[in-house]
Motif scaffolding. Sequence first.
Motif, mmCIF file in Angstrom:
data_model
loop_
_atom_site.group_PDB
_atom_site.id
_atom_site.type_symbol
_atom_site.label_atom_id
_atom_site.label_comp_id
_atom_site.label_asym_id
_atom_site.label_seq_id
_atom_site.Cartn_x
_atom_site.Cartn_y
_atom_site.Cartn_z
ATOM 1 N N TRP A 22 0.835 -1.210 0.000
ATOM 2 C CA TRP A 22 0.000 0.000 0.000
ATOM 3 C C TRP A 22 0.867 1.256 0.000
ATOM 4 N N ILE A 23 1.906 1.239 0.818
ATOM 5 C CA ILE A 23 2.805 2.394 0.889
ATOM 6 C C ILE A 23 3.538 2.591 -0.435
ATOM 7 N N ALA A 24 4.093 1.508 -0.981
ATOM 8 C CA ALA A 24 4.855 1.615 -2.234
ATOM 9 C C ALA A 24 3.972 2.089 -3.379
ATOM 10 N N ARG A 25 2.722 1.647 -3.400
ATOM 11 C CA ARG A 25 1.824 2.028 -4.481
ATOM 12 C C ARG A 25 1.484 3.511 -4.452
ATOM 13 N N ALA A 26 1.659 4.161 -3.311
ATOM 14 C CA ALA A 26 1.372 5.597 -3.221
ATOM 15 C C ALA A 26 2.270 6.404 -4.143
ATOM 16 N N ASN A 27 3.387 5.815 -4.566
ATOM 17 C CA ASN A 27 4.326 6.468 -5.473
ATOM 18 C C ASN A 27 4.011 6.164 -6.939
ATOM 19 N N MET A 28 2.923 5.412 -7.184
ATOM 20 C CA MET A 28 2.591 4.961 -8.536
ATOM 21 C C MET A 28 1.194 5.423 -8.922
ATOM 22 N N ASP A 29 0.917 5.400 -10.181
ATOM 23 C CA ASP A 29 -0.400 5.767 -10.696
ATOM 24 C C ASP A 29 -1.255 4.514 -10.813
ATOM 25 N N LEU A 30 -1.605 3.940 -9.658
ATOM 26 C CA LEU A 30 -2.408 2.721 -9.613
ATOM 27 C C LEU A 30 -3.594 2.941 -8.693
ATOM 28 N N ALA A 31 -4.697 2.271 -8.986
ATOM 29 C CA ALA A 31 -5.914 2.390 -8.192
ATOM 30 C C ALA A 31 -5.975 1.279 -7.151
ATOM 31 N N LEU A 32 -6.886 1.443 -6.165
ATOM 32 C CA LEU A 32 -7.139 0.372 -5.206
ATOM 33 C C LEU A 32 -7.465 -0.916 -5.960
ATOM 34 N N ASP A 86 -15.274 6.714 1.606
ATOM 35 C CA ASP A 86 -14.061 6.043 1.149
ATOM 36 C C ASP A 86 -13.618 5.010 2.174
ATOM 37 N N PHE A 87 -13.240 3.837 1.693
ATOM 38 C CA PHE A 87 -12.790 2.754 2.564
ATOM 39 C C PHE A 87 -11.510 2.192 1.979
ATOM 40 N N LEU A 88 -10.507 2.004 2.810
ATOM 41 C CA LEU A 88 -9.193 1.572 2.332
ATOM 42 C C LEU A 88 -9.149 0.122 1.880
ATOM 43 N N LEU A 89 -10.107 -0.694 2.327
ATOM 44 C CA LEU A 89 -9.952 -2.138 2.164
ATOM 45 C C LEU A 89 -11.191 -2.841 1.622
ATOM 46 N N PRO A 90 -11.767 -2.359 0.504
ATOM 47 C CA PRO A 90 -12.772 -3.189 -0.165
ATOM 48 C C PRO A 90 -12.118 -4.502 -0.595
ATOM 49 N N ALA A 91 -12.917 -5.512 -0.810
ATOM 50 C CA ALA A 91 -12.386 -6.864 -1.025
ATOM 51 C C ALA A 91 -11.313 -6.954 -2.111
ATOM 52 N N PRO A 92 -11.474 -6.313 -3.285
ATOM 53 C CA PRO A 92 -10.416 -6.427 -4.295
ATOM 54 C C PRO A 92 -9.077 -5.901 -3.796
ATOM 55 N N GLU A 93 -9.105 -4.894 -2.925
ATOM 56 C CA GLU A 93 -7.869 -4.357 -2.370
ATOM 57 C C GLU A 93 -7.289 -5.295 -1.318
ATOM 58 N N ALA A 94 -8.138 -5.848 -0.454
ATOM 59 C CA ALA A 94 -7.667 -6.782 0.564
ATOM 60 C C ALA A 94 -7.130 -8.071 -0.054
ATOM 61 N N ARG A 95 -7.488 -8.325 -1.293
ATOM 62 C CA ARG A 95 -7.015 -9.504 -2.025
ATOM 63 C C ARG A 95 -5.543 -9.377 -2.424
ATOM 64 N N THR A 96 -5.013 -8.149 -2.520
ATOM 65 C CA THR A 96 -3.683 -7.893 -3.066
ATOM 66 C C THR A 96 -2.596 -8.664 -2.336
#
Length: 360
Positions: free
Chosen positions: A191-201, A328-338
């Motif tokens: 999650w932290i590393a992705r903050a530097n990228m143009d990627l969605a939850l 806004d929720f940080l952890l919808p299922a597709p994100e928690a799947r990562t």
Amino acid sequence: MNEPYRLGIIGAGSVAHLHAHAVSDLDNATLVAASRRSDDPGRAFADTHDCTWYSDYEVLLDDEVPDAVLIATPSGAHLEPTVAAAERGVHVLCEKPLEITSARIDRMIAAADANDVKLGGIFQHRYSGAVQTLQDTVAQGRFGPLAVASATVPWWREDAYYEGTWKGTEELDGGGALMNQSIHAIDAIAWIARANMDLALGQNPVAEVYAQTDVRGHDPAHIEVEDTAVATLRYRDGTLGHILGATSMYPGTRRRLRVAGRDGTAELHEDEIVCWQLRDERPVDEEIRATYGDDDTDGGASDPMAIDYDNHTQNLRAFLAWVDHDADFLLPAPEARTAVAIIEAIYESAESGQPVTLAL
């Protein structure tokens, strides 16, 4: 919602006590029921937390008609109660990992989508002030392009932890030191590393892994999965990193997250910032060091229950806001799947001896 949300807990084991305490801290929620197949522990849990005990979670769902349930069964038994709840129109907040394979998680997501219910995950460390501060600072670009983003979980578990339980089994734990213990750190660093990228939850920031795993600190007769794992990572923007996850390192020391780039370095030990140095020093940096620089707790380094439940409370509060008004929720299922997808790739690499590329 004007009335408090009526919540149930499915799987009233050890971690469920943390969830029950978290519910009790919220003004907009009340715990009405919990399920556990074992009679005496189930009744004891219900007595402790002033709710109704059920031995069968489907009876709980039918009799109590809760607004939402928290799933805290063994990891490989999250799918079935999630589907049962979704089919009854009940929202679900599920303990980590959502399930032990991406395929099983996808079935959970499909059930939630088909029944128009919310399905979210519990990764309470995303609600740590120190972790959120680090993620936000990475998003601001203050570290520059990241060179390194790594997680280390040098923990210990006594032999008794694995003996005669579902822990350490392929069927219900789905893995060992990675899938059970280190998954929080893996989720956080991704999650932290992705903050530097143009990627969605929901989009995986890790592009490739290469790994080795083994059993080094326990009797293989009592553990079917790894107690020691090391993996190197290449993220999609070129950042490099590593993951060390273990329950074989006596006496167990604190979880560590580290990010660094040409403009700064930060390192967290549990929720304590032990290093925070940026090229463009600002007044806020001294405030950050003062706020998060004095926390000597060991978390779950040697005791899985030696954790504070405040972040669980924040995780649950945010989930209910998502249910209530689509906040806004940080952890919808597709994100928690990562994190599960990353761990699956690590296991595949360790078995094949080859690097593994991850899907976006």
